[in-house]
Design a protein around this motif. Structure first.
Motif, short mmCIF file in Angstrom:
data_model
loop_
_atom_site.label_atom_id
_atom_site.label_comp_id
_atom_site.label_asym_id
_atom_site.label_seq_id
_atom_site.Cartn_x
_atom_site.Cartn_y
_atom_site.Cartn_z
N GLY A 1 0.80 -1.22 0.00
CA GLY A 1 0.00 0.00 0.00
C GLY A 1 0.83 1.27 0.00
O GLY A 1 0.29 2.36 -0.27
N ARG A 2 2.12 1.16 0.27
CA ARG A 2 2.99 2.34 0.30
C ARG A 2 3.64 2.61 -1.06
O ARG A 2 4.33 3.62 -1.21
N VAL A 3 3.46 1.70 -2.00
CA VAL A 3 4.08 1.86 -3.32
C VAL A 3 3.15 2.69 -4.20
O VAL A 3 2.02 2.29 -4.46
N PRO A 4 3.59 3.86 -4.67
CA PRO A 4 2.72 4.68 -5.52
C PRO A 4 2.58 4.09 -6.91
O PRO A 4 3.43 3.30 -7.34
N PRO A 5 1.50 4.47 -7.62
CA PRO A 5 0.43 5.39 -7.21
C PRO A 5 -0.58 4.71 -6.29
O PRO A 5 -0.74 3.50 -6.33
N ARG A 6 -1.26 5.54 -5.51
CA ARG A 6 -2.26 5.04 -4.58
C ARG A 6 -3.66 5.36 -5.08
O ARG A 6 -3.88 6.31 -5.82
N PHE A 7 -4.60 4.52 -4.66
CA PHE A 7 -6.01 4.72 -4.98
C PHE A 7 -6.77 4.77 -3.66
O PHE A 7 -7.16 3.74 -3.11
N GLY A 8 -6.95 5.99 -3.15
CA GLY A 8 -7.61 6.12 -1.86
C GLY A 8 -6.72 5.61 -0.74
O GLY A 8 -5.59 6.05 -0.57
N ARG A 9 -7.22 4.64 -0.01
CA ARG A 9 -6.49 4.11 1.15
C ARG A 9 -5.43 3.07 0.79
O ARG A 9 -4.61 2.71 1.63
N VAL A 10 -5.48 2.55 -0.43
CA VAL A 10 -4.57 1.46 -0.79
C VAL A 10 -3.78 1.82 -2.04
O VAL A 10 -4.08 2.80 -2.73
N VAL B 1 -4.76 -3.34 -5.12
CA VAL B 1 -5.86 -3.55 -6.06
C VAL B 1 -5.58 -4.76 -6.94
O VAL B 1 -6.47 -5.60 -7.19
N LEU B 2 -4.34 -4.88 -7.40
CA LEU B 2 -3.96 -6.02 -8.22
C LEU B 2 -4.08 -7.32 -7.44
O LEU B 2 -4.51 -8.35 -7.97
N TRP B 3 -3.70 -7.28 -6.16
CA TRP B 3 -3.82 -8.49 -5.32
C TRP B 3 -5.27 -8.94 -5.21
O TRP B 3 -5.56 -10.14 -5.29
N ILE B 4 -6.18 -8.01 -5.04
CA ILE B 4 -7.59 -8.37 -4.94
C ILE B 4 -8.04 -9.09 -6.21
O ILE B 4 -8.71 -10.13 -6.16
N GLY B 5 -7.67 -8.56 -7.38
CA GLY B 5 -8.02 -9.21 -8.63
C GLY B 5 -7.36 -10.57 -8.77
O GLY B 5 -7.98 -11.54 -9.22
N MET B 6 -6.07 -10.66 -8.38
CA MET B 6 -5.36 -11.93 -8.47
C MET B 6 -5.98 -12.98 -7.57
O MET B 6 -6.08 -14.16 -7.94
N THR C 1 -8.46 -10.08 5.70
CA THR C 1 -8.72 -9.27 6.89
C THR C 1 -7.85 -8.03 6.89
O THR C 1 -8.31 -6.92 7.17
N ASN C 2 -6.57 -8.20 6.56
CA ASN C 2 -5.67 -7.05 6.48
C ASN C 2 -6.12 -6.09 5.39
O ASN C 2 -6.07 -4.85 5.55
N THR C 3 -6.57 -6.63 4.26
CA THR C 3 -7.06 -5.79 3.17
C THR C 3 -8.28 -4.97 3.60
O THR C 3 -8.37 -3.76 3.31
N LEU C 4 -9.21 -5.62 4.30
CA LEU C 4 -10.38 -4.89 4.80
C LEU C 4 -9.98 -3.80 5.78
O LEU C 4 -10.58 -2.72 5.81
N GLY C 5 -8.94 -4.08 6.58
CA GLY C 5 -8.44 -3.06 7.48
C GLY C 5 -7.84 -1.88 6.73
O GLY C 5 -8.08 -0.72 7.08
#
Length: 478
Positions: A106-115, A120-125, A365-369
């Protein structure tokens, strides 16, 4: 007035539960300085091995050996070797920062809101990996269906459904209490037993009708890719050895084992730096031990597929994957060995299902956080969300299998998704290394060279996978 010592005492107010993700000065612990002490503190790598061995080694690697023969043996070695250095670098950042991988992404730019974009790619993967996990559960259920067809015929829909439900229910009951120690012990037992059995079988093949010799092994080290196997080889590279999701998960197990907590918060002192170097050394040993296990299993399964299945033109497909793979044992040891294989196949696939069912709820769980759905630092809420996801995700994966009923295809789809995400993990590792890791922890020339070579190999994989997804042909190899 005397106090009755036997009188019931008012219960003491419950304090906050222990938080393995919090860094406190009171929790620091000196790292071991000898090999005996180091071995006592290993563990995350065994969970990693359990997650890797079942899907990649048993299914994809054996299938590739059956399809290509010995000529892609070199790819097995490269696939397992190049990824471990990225895994070690990411885990090192976790020990130094006390943060799991998804927070770093989440610290690697660019960011989309909180993440960040990698989140975002991880969620899709992970949606693609759901099919892979369904294939693993389905493979375990298929092994039980053939071994104990208590409902209908073996591999029939009633039998597969019954055993799929049984496998999922047992996993949920085992993991519901969410204890790291239980997960580590289960992974250790299953990985050790099946690794020994598989390696012995591969080494014993030269004594059977399906033996192999130096010329076969030599042909597998010529760095050639036969026509028609390139896509399958890419999936194997993405899924064998340590994949992107296992690298990510490994950081959580390192934290829950205690490596970051025992290092302590960064107070800028030399004592803390010394502890960090010590626990990083332990982590390296742990990661390399897992690499050794994965490499032995991968080579063994590939050799078995190439020596036994390839000459007979048998390639594991669909629900018959289990019965085809069982030919490895029956054709070398006799009909009775089918039961040995089915029990072993269930053990390794079940251990992988356990590892996935324990790790993925933590990642989500970490992603939801990170998305702000709840406070990740609230231990009770975190544990509650992990339990809810442990109850719901494995049944969801199982539904994918019952609908598609093709474990090999499902695992390959997950492998391609993992190959794409692997490139993003490499980008994150280099970003976090440059921005958050002090120079004194950036290792020496040898390890840095290994990391660079890993980056190049993984980047080539990622580029090819993206081209394949968009239908761009770059040749079939030969």
């Amino acid at each position: 007035m005397a106090v009755d010592s036997k009188a019931p005492r008012a219960p003491e107010p419950a304090g906050p539960p222990d938080d393995p993700y919090a860094l406190r000065a009171a929790d620091v612990k000196e790292p071991p300085t000898d090999w005996r002490g180091t071995l006592r503190h290993l563990g995350p790598g065994m969970i990693l091995s359990a997650a890797v061995v079942g899907s990649g080694e048993l299914i994809t690697t054996t299938s590739l050996g059956a399809k290509a023969g010995f000529v892609l043996l070199w790819l097995v070695i490269v696939s397992t070797l190049v990824k471990v250095w990225v895994q070690i670098e990411l885990a090192k950042w976790t020990i130094l920062s006390g943060s799991p991988a998804l927070e770093g992404y989440g610290r690697v730019p660019p960011r989309f809101g909180r993440v960040g974009w990698i989140n975002v790619l991880w969620i899709g993967m992970d949606f693609a990996k759901m099919m892979q996990r369904g294939g693993i559960i389905g493979g375990a259920a298929a092994a039980l269906s053939v071994l104990l067809p208590v409902v209908g015929e073996p591999l029939s829909m009633p039998s597969l459904t019954f055993w799929t439900v049984a496998v999922v229910l047992s996993i949920v009951l085992l993991l519901y209490r969410n204890r790291y120690g239980t997960i580590e012990r289960a992974a250790f037992l299953t990985v050790v037993v099946f690794t020994i059995a598989t390696v012995l079988l591969a080494l014993g093949l030269p004594l059977t009708d399906f033996g192999y010799g130096p010329s076969d092994l030599g042909s597998g080290l010529e760095f050639a890719v036969p026509a028609g196997t390139l896509g399958f080889a890419v999936a194997m590279f993405g899924i064998t050895g340590v994949g992107a999701d296992e690298m990510t998960t490994y950081t959580y197990w390192c934290i829950e084992k205690g490596y970051a907590r025992w290092t302590g918060p960064d107070d800028g002192t030399e004592e803390r730096a010394r502890r960090a170097r010590g626990w990083i050394r332990v982590m390296r040993v742990d990661a390399l031990a897992a690499w050794a296990v994965c490499t032995l299993c991968t080579l063994s399964f590939y050799l078995i597929g190439a020596a036994v299945l390839h000459p007979q033109n048998l390639v594991p497909e669909g629900n018959e994957m289990i019965t085809t793979l069982s030919r490895i044992y029956t054709d070398t040891l006799g009909p009775w060995a089918e039961y040995l294989f089915l029990a072993g196949a269930f053990a390794v696939l079940y251990s992988t299902a356990i590892a996935s069912s324990a790790s993925v709820p933590r990642l989500w769980t970490n992603t939801l956080g990170l998305l702000g759905v709840f406070d990740w630092t609230d231990v009770r809420k975190r544990q509650r969300v992990i339990r809810i996801l442990t109850l719901t995700l494995p049944p969801l994966w199982a539904l994918f299998f019952l609908y598609l009923q093709s474990p090999v295809l499902m695992v390959q789809i997950g492998g391609i998704g993992g190959g794409i995400f692997l490139v993003a993990v490499v980008i994150a590792v280099w970003w976090l290394r440059r921005t958050e890791v002090d120079r004194e922890f950036r290792d020496g020339r040898l390890l840095n060279t290994a990391l660079v070579l890993s980056t190049i190999a993984i980047s080539v994989l990622g580029v090819y996978t993206v081209l394949e997804v968009f239908g761009i042909e770059i040749g079939s190899g030969g």
